[in-house]
Design a protein around this motif. Structure first.
Motif, PDB file in Angstrom:
ATOM      1  N   ALA A  85       0.817  -1.351  -0.358  1.00  0.00           N
ATOM      2  CA  ALA A  85       0.201   0.319  -0.106  1.00  0.00           C
ATOM      3  C   ALA A  85       0.586   1.540  -0.085  1.00  0.00           C
ATOM      4  CB  ALA A  85      -0.980   0.630   1.403  1.00  0.00           C
ATOM      5  N   PHE A  86       1.402   1.408   1.181  1.00  0.00           N
ATOM      6  CA  PHE A  86       2.632   2.931   1.318  1.00  0.00           C
ATOM      7  C   PHE A  86       3.334   2.819  -0.473  1.00  0.00           C
ATOM      8  CE2 PHE A  86       7.219   4.068   1.789  1.00  0.00           C
ATOM      9  CZ  PHE A  86       6.798   5.770   2.274  1.00  0.00           C
ATOM     10  N   MET A  87       4.066   1.681  -0.797  1.00  0.00           N
ATOM     11  CA  MET A  87       4.637   1.840  -1.838  1.00  0.00           C
ATOM     12  C   MET A  87       4.240   2.242  -3.408  1.00  0.00           C
ATOM     13  SD  MET A  87       6.093  -0.061  -5.071  1.00  0.00           S
ATOM     14  CE  MET A  87       5.070  -1.464  -4.714  1.00  0.00           C
ATOM     15  N   ALA A  88       3.450   1.796  -3.815  1.00  0.00           N
ATOM     16  CA  ALA A  88       2.190   1.910  -4.641  1.00  0.00           C
ATOM     17  C   ALA A  88       1.869   3.105  -4.484  1.00  0.00           C
ATOM     18  CB  ALA A  88       1.051   1.547  -4.983  1.00  0.00           C
ATOM     19  N   ALA A  89       1.559   4.007  -3.034  1.00  0.00           N
ATOM     20  CA  ALA A  89       1.308   4.801  -3.356  1.00  0.00           C
ATOM     21  C   ALA A  89       2.406   5.965  -3.301  1.00  0.00           C
ATOM     22  CB  ALA A  89       0.167   5.647  -1.447  1.00  0.00           C
ATOM     23  N   THR A  90       3.316   5.886  -2.731  1.00  0.00           N
ATOM     24  CA  THR A  90       4.319   7.049  -3.417  1.00  0.00           C
ATOM     25  C   THR A  90       5.248   6.867  -4.416  1.00  0.00           C
ATOM     26  OG1 THR A  90       6.003   5.118  -2.304  1.00  0.00           O
ATOM     27  CG2 THR A  90       5.366   6.447  -0.649  1.00  0.00           C
ATOM     28  N   ALA A  91       4.914   5.835  -5.213  1.00  0.00           N
ATOM     29  CA  ALA A  91       4.865   5.357  -7.316  1.00  0.00           C
ATOM     30  C   ALA A  91       4.245   6.114  -7.501  1.00  0.00           C
ATOM     31  CB  ALA A  91       5.552   4.639  -7.527  1.00  0.00           C
ATOM     32  N   GLY A  92       2.951   6.612  -6.856  1.00  0.00           N
ATOM     33  CA  GLY A  92       1.418   6.309  -7.693  1.00  0.00           C
ATOM     34  C   GLY A  92       1.590   8.457  -7.939  1.00  0.00           C
ATOM     35  N   LEU A  93       2.324   9.871  -6.590  1.00  0.00           N
ATOM     36  CA  LEU A  93       2.716  10.893  -6.218  1.00  0.00           C
ATOM     37  C   LEU A  93       3.458  11.099  -8.103  1.00  0.00           C
ATOM     38  CD1 LEU A  93       4.242  11.089  -2.520  1.00  0.00           C
ATOM     39  CD2 LEU A  93       1.870  11.348  -3.388  1.00  0.00           C
ATOM     40  N   VAL A  94       4.572  10.776  -8.715  1.00  0.00           N
ATOM     41  CA  VAL A  94       4.996  11.647  -9.845  1.00  0.00           C
ATOM     42  C   VAL A  94       4.763  11.330 -11.206  1.00  0.00           C
ATOM     43  CG1 VAL A  94       6.375  11.686  -7.552  1.00  0.00           C
ATOM     44  CG2 VAL A  94       7.194   9.669  -9.126  1.00  0.00           C
ATOM     45  N   GLN A  95       3.261  10.043 -10.736  1.00  0.00           N
ATOM     46  CA  GLN A  95       3.264   9.489 -12.326  1.00  0.00           C
ATOM     47  C   GLN A  95       2.707  10.611 -13.571  1.00  0.00           C
ATOM     48  OE1 GLN A  95       4.059   6.665 -13.520  1.00  0.00           O
ATOM     49  NE2 GLN A  95       6.051   7.067 -11.358  1.00  0.00           N
ATOM     50  N   ASN A  96       2.428  10.806 -13.926  1.00  0.00           N
ATOM     51  CA  ASN A  96       1.645  11.671 -14.975  1.00  0.00           C
ATOM     52  C   ASN A  96       0.916  11.338 -15.565  1.00  0.00           C
ATOM     53  OD1 ASN A  96       3.562  14.144 -14.179  1.00  0.00           O
ATOM     54  ND2 ASN A  96       5.191  13.143 -15.060  1.00  0.00           N
ATOM     55  N   LEU A 109      14.853  12.186  -4.566  1.00  0.00           N
ATOM     56  CA  LEU A 109      13.447  11.613  -3.974  1.00  0.00           C
ATOM     57  C   LEU A 109      12.980  11.524  -5.135  1.00  0.00           C
ATOM     58  CD1 LEU A 109      12.199   9.739  -1.621  1.00  0.00           C
ATOM     59  CD2 LEU A 109      10.998  11.470  -1.412  1.00  0.00           C
ATOM     60  N   TYR A 110      12.182  12.329  -6.228  1.00  0.00           N
ATOM     61  CA  TYR A 110      11.363  12.401  -7.203  1.00  0.00           C
ATOM     62  C   TYR A 110      11.526  11.264  -8.257  1.00  0.00           C
ATOM     63  CZ  TYR A 110       9.312  13.895 -11.386  1.00  0.00           C
ATOM     64  OH  TYR A 110       8.059  13.686 -12.674  1.00  0.00           O
ATOM     65  N   ARG A 111      13.274  10.852  -8.630  1.00  0.00           N
ATOM     66  CA  ARG A 111      14.177  10.641  -8.907  1.00  0.00           C
ATOM     67  C   ARG A 111      13.749   8.988  -8.307  1.00  0.00           C
ATOM     68  NH1 ARG A 111      18.380  13.749  -9.102  1.00  0.00           N
ATOM     69  NH2 ARG A 111      19.407  12.892  -7.424  1.00  0.00           N
ATOM     70  N   PHE A 112      14.167   8.259  -7.194  1.00  0.00           N
ATOM     71  CA  PHE A 112      13.570   7.212  -6.847  1.00  0.00           C
ATOM     72  C   PHE A 112      11.893   7.091  -6.965  1.00  0.00           C
ATOM     73  CE2 PHE A 112      12.376   5.398  -3.231  1.00  0.00           C
ATOM     74  CZ  PHE A 112      12.985   3.509  -3.135  1.00  0.00           C
ATOM     75  N   LEU A 113      11.005   7.674  -7.138  1.00  0.00           N
ATOM     76  CA  LEU A 113       9.875   7.477  -7.178  1.00  0.00           C
ATOM     77  C   LEU A 113       9.428   7.490  -8.376  1.00  0.00           C
ATOM     78  CD1 LEU A 113       8.452   9.876  -3.989  1.00  0.00           C
ATOM     79  CD2 LEU A 113       8.598   7.609  -3.859  1.00  0.00           C
ATOM     80  N   SER A 114      10.334   8.275  -9.096  1.00  0.00           N
ATOM     81  CA  SER A 114       9.482   8.037 -10.693  1.00  0.00           C
ATOM     82  C   SER A 114       9.608   6.936 -11.604  1.00  0.00           C
ATOM     83  CB  SER A 114      10.184   9.240 -11.520  1.00  0.00           C
ATOM     84  OG  SER A 114      11.306   9.174 -11.398  1.00  0.00           O
ATOM     85  N   HIS A 115      11.320   6.081 -11.243  1.00  0.00           N
ATOM     86  CA  HIS A 115      12.086   4.954 -11.652  1.00  0.00           C
ATOM     87  C   HIS A 115      11.203   3.647 -10.576  1.00  0.00           C
ATOM     88  CE1 HIS A 115      14.051   7.257 -12.825  1.00  0.00           C
ATOM     89  NE2 HIS A 115      15.189   6.410 -13.779  1.00  0.00           N
ATOM     90  N   LYS A 116       9.744   4.618  -9.398  1.00  0.00           N
ATOM     91  CA  LYS A 116       9.067   3.696  -9.362  1.00  0.00           C
ATOM     92  C   LYS A 116      10.317   2.082  -8.577  1.00  0.00           C
ATOM     93  CE  LYS A 116       8.373   2.667 -13.834  1.00  0.00           C
ATOM     94  NZ  LYS A 116       7.667   2.266 -14.532  1.00  0.00           N
ATOM     95  N   TRP A 117      10.408   2.989  -7.551  1.00  0.00           N
ATOM     96  CA  TRP A 117      11.757   2.325  -6.212  1.00  0.00           C
ATOM     97  C   TRP A 117      12.618   1.336  -6.917  1.00  0.00           C
ATOM     98  CZ3 TRP A 117       9.633   0.654  -0.761  1.00  0.00           C
ATOM     99  CH2 TRP A 117       8.887   2.135  -0.228  1.00  0.00           C
ATOM    100  N   TYR A 118      12.852   1.958  -8.019  1.00  0.00           N
ATOM    101  CA  TYR A 118      14.392   0.475  -9.286  1.00  0.00           C
ATOM    102  C   TYR A 118      13.329  -0.871  -9.162  1.00  0.00           C
ATOM    103  CZ  TYR A 118      16.298   5.482  -9.046  1.00  0.00           C
ATOM    104  OH  TYR A 118      16.741   6.206 -10.076  1.00  0.00           O
ATOM    105  N   PHE A 119      12.257  -0.948  -9.641  1.00  0.00           N
ATOM    106  CA  PHE A 119      12.028  -2.605  -9.301  1.00  0.00           C
ATOM    107  C   PHE A 119      12.248  -3.023 -10.708  1.00  0.00           C
ATOM    108  CE2 PHE A 119       9.834  -2.007  -5.250  1.00  0.00           C
ATOM    109  CZ  PHE A 119       9.509  -3.297  -4.461  1.00  0.00           C
ATOM    110  N   ASP A 120      11.658  -2.250 -11.296  1.00  0.00           N
ATOM    111  CA  ASP A 120      12.143  -2.771 -12.837  1.00  0.00           C
ATOM    112  C   ASP A 120      13.997  -2.858 -13.365  1.00  0.00           C
ATOM    113  OD1 ASP A 120       9.568  -3.299 -13.734  1.00  0.00           O
ATOM    114  OD2 ASP A 120       8.980  -0.853 -14.446  1.00  0.00           O
ATOM    115  N   ALA A 121      14.635  -1.139 -12.866  1.00  0.00           N
ATOM    116  CA  ALA A 121      15.245  -1.577 -13.004  1.00  0.00           C
ATOM    117  C   ALA A 121      16.595  -2.975 -12.726  1.00  0.00           C
ATOM    118  CB  ALA A 121      16.411  -0.730 -12.790  1.00  0.00           C
TER     119      ALA A 121
END
Length: 642
Positions: free
Chosen positions: A297-308, A555-567
């Motif tokens: 819940a926390f991870m997805a909400a933080t990633a959603g903060l910076v999605q466009n 922090l924006y780069r970290f969240l915009s990369h979705k916690w770097y899971f994909d990377a």
């Protein structure tokens, strides 16, 4: 109950109708007839409510014998109880409205019949999953919705990104399905049965027993529960196996509404609720489930903060809300988790279909930074979007308020380490949810318009069919929570009877939550109101000073990369697997060992033998005759010797 079988197999019939009758009947006309039949099925389901509520047991309809070997006997059977009937309502209502919406949203697509057939097949497999009487039937529906998700996400198969997203969804779910399969095999190994009633009835007798797992003594209940939960993590997109969910936005918008609202992502939560007698037998696994749900819940909400991307913001909110449902199950609040599941289905479908209406009117644009001032141009769509967003944030007296806020209250009232942990994560998540929801509204519907003039000249409101679908979903997003709260989670409600099992100590948390201090109950509302203020101030400042504050924050780069899971997955797992597959599987095995001893080596040996034989062919009849006589003589001597 033959009518019940007709209801379950109705979407399969619709699948074949769309697939084979469209050359003779217009897709729109056929779609309207299908909608009438699905509406009739919903009315029939309404007539079953009194009998299901008054009965403490499920009604099992045997359709036919499936398989038998030794002590294993399997029937194709369907179980109708309070859980499956309520889930049938959710799936049928949302699926019917998505069908109605799709007829006009996809009207100009030349492959509309194929799209509608996939929607019907998706619905059918979900019905198999929720009504099955055993784990094998549930597994059939489980794999079926996975297949249909691949077909629907890659519906526009000429788009490379759509194909990539479909493959990603398939592979991630295959990883989780492997553990789910192992869990079903363990269930048969331990209980000699895969029927729900048999397995759940004897769980208490196995709580103190142990089995050998990789030469280690483990509790069979804990092992089965953790394997099933890992399977649920893939379908319900929990942290670590969530990466496919945002990528699934490459499919058409009605697909996103159906996957995220009522079918695929809810399958994992449904599995945990259905198997509550198993999970209640192991507190360790329940604690693990609680932590995973809170972290998701926390991870997805933080990633959603910076999605466009408009749809990806809503997709991450789905992932976050699934975290709420999962950690509610970890706290043994299965009925509350299902209540949030049903509420979420309506307001999430409303959000996705409203997003589709915006995208449809702005020439397919999905970057919400290029919208603005749409509230005056699309007032009806704006009203629907606003209702869905308020319900998502848990605004008082809307549907989300009656489930999400109670989940937080019960987490606070559990007075355990895991409960306190997820309460604070859930509270912060609620604030983030409100922030990105109002950020989306601000970018899309307020402020100055940033859309190109040609786009604005063609802006239009939704057609009648789409408008009616949004209207019905809006009504559910407003009234469902209030109308169903006493039935689903009311103290003393007989609705769930013996279907959902929970320890008495866990049941008391809901009662304790009623007497929490008022400031604890009001905190989520204050967070929502503060988020509105924060969104307006931050975006007004950026607009006035022509500066993007987030670009200067690491922090924006970290969240915009979705916690770097994909990377991490790509660099540390995918690339290494591909390199190993090339060097070992392809070069050493395929091109090396197999070809050396297989096609290449065999052809080389035959070629060399042919050359030797060719050299001996001198064209002399006497030599050929001597060879034939010698061969016949050897053959006769061989036969005489035996």
């Amino acid at each position: 109950m033959n009518n019940m079988l007709a209801v379950i197999f109705l979407p399969l019939v619709n699948f074949f109708l769309f697939l084979f009758l469209t050359p003779w009947i217009k897709t729109y006309t056929l779609g309207l007839r299908v909608l009438v039949s699905m509406s009739a099925a919903i009315v029939y389901l309404l007539t079953l409510i009194p009998s299901v509520i008054n009965s403490k047991f499920s009604y099992v309809e045997f359709s036919f014998f499936w398989a038998e070997t030794g002590v294993f006997q399997l029937d194709w059977a369907f179980s109708i109880d309070a859980l499956s009937l309520t889930m049938l309502f959710v799936v049928f209502i949302v699926s019917t409205l998505v069908h109605l919406y799709s007829l006009e949203y996809m009207y100009e697509d030349p492959h509309l019949p194929r799209f509608m057939s996939y929607l019907s097949l998706f619905t059918f497999f979900m019905l198999i999953l929720i009504t099955s009487d055993n784990f094998v039937g549930l597994f059939l529906g489980w794999e079926g919705v996975g297949l249909c998700s691949y077909l629907l996400i890659s519906f526009w198969f000429t788009r490379i990104q759509a194909n990539k997203a479909a493959i990603q969804a398939m592979i991630v779910n295959r990883v989780a399905d492997l553990t789910f399969t192992a869990g079903v095999l363990c269930i048969f190994y331990v209980f000699n049965s895969v029927n729900f009633d048999v397995v759940f009835a004897v769980v208490p007798f196995f709580q103190k027993s142990t089995i050998s797992f990789f030469n280690l003594p483990v509790s069979p209940i804990s092992l089965i529960a953790i394997l099933l939960f890992f399977g649920a993590m893939g379908k319900s997109a929990q942290i670590g196996l969530h990466t496919w969910l945002p990528s699934a936005m490459e499919g058409p918008t009605p697909v996103s509404a159906l996957i995220h609202a009522a079918t695929m992502v809810t399958a994992g939560v449904f599995l945990i609720i259905r198997c509550s007698p198993l999970f209640e037998g192991t507190q360790t696994v329940l604690t693990f489930i609680t932590f995973i749900g809170g972290a998701t819940a926390f991870m997805a909400a933080t990633a959603g903060l910076v999605q466009n991307d408009l749809k990806k913001v809503i997709a991450y909110s789905t992932c976050s809300q699934l975290g709420y449902m999962i950690f509610a199950c970890g706290l043994s609040q299965y009925a509350l988790s299902f209540f949030h599941l049903a509420n979420h289905a309506f307001f999430k479908a409303l959000l996705f279909l409203s997003a589709g209406a915006v995208i449809h009117s702005i020439a397919g644009e999905q970057d919400m930074r290029r919208f603005g001032s749409l509230a005056t141009l699309l007032p009806y769509t704006y009203a629907m979007f606003l209702i869905g967003s308020l319900a998502l944030t848990g605004f008082p007296f809307l549907t989300g308020f009656y489930s999400k806020d109670i989940i937080l209250e019960i987490a606070a009232a559990s007075f355990t380490l895991s409960g306190t942990f997820v309460y604070w994560l859930g509270l912060i998540t609620a604030f983030f949810t409100s922030y990105y929801s109002f950020r989306l509204l601000y970018f899309a519907f307020y402020g100055e318009s940033k859309s190109p003039r040609p786009y604005l000249l063609h802006v239009h409101e939704v057609e009648n069919g789409m408008a009616w679908a949004l209207c019905f979903l809006a009504l559910g997003s407003i009234f469902l929570g209030y109308a169903a709260k006493d039935l689903f989670i009311g103290q003393g409600s007989p609705f769930w009877s013996s279907i959902i099992v929970a320890h008495a100590s866990n049941k008391d948390a809901q009662l304790v939550g009623e007497f929490l201090p008022f400031y604890i109950k009001i905190l989520p509302l204050f967070g929502s109101l503060f988020s509105i203020y924060l969104v307006s101030k931050i975006n007004d400042y950026e607009d006035g000073h022509k500066v993007a504050l987030h670009q200067y924050l690491p922090l924006y780069r970290f969240l915009s990369h979705k916690w770097y899971f994909d990377a991490v997955y790509n660099k540390e797992i995918n690339i290494r697997l591909l390199a190993a597959a090339y060097s070992f599987v392809f070069k050493a095995l395929d091109k090396g060992l197999i070809e050396s001893w297989g096609p290449t080596g065999l052809s080389r040996i035959i070629s060399q033998i042919s050359i030797v034989i060719l050299r001996d062919q001198k064209g002399r009849v006497q030599e050929y005759a001597n060879t034939i006589i010698l061969s016949i003589t050897i053959s006769i001597l061989y036969m005489i010797s035996y």
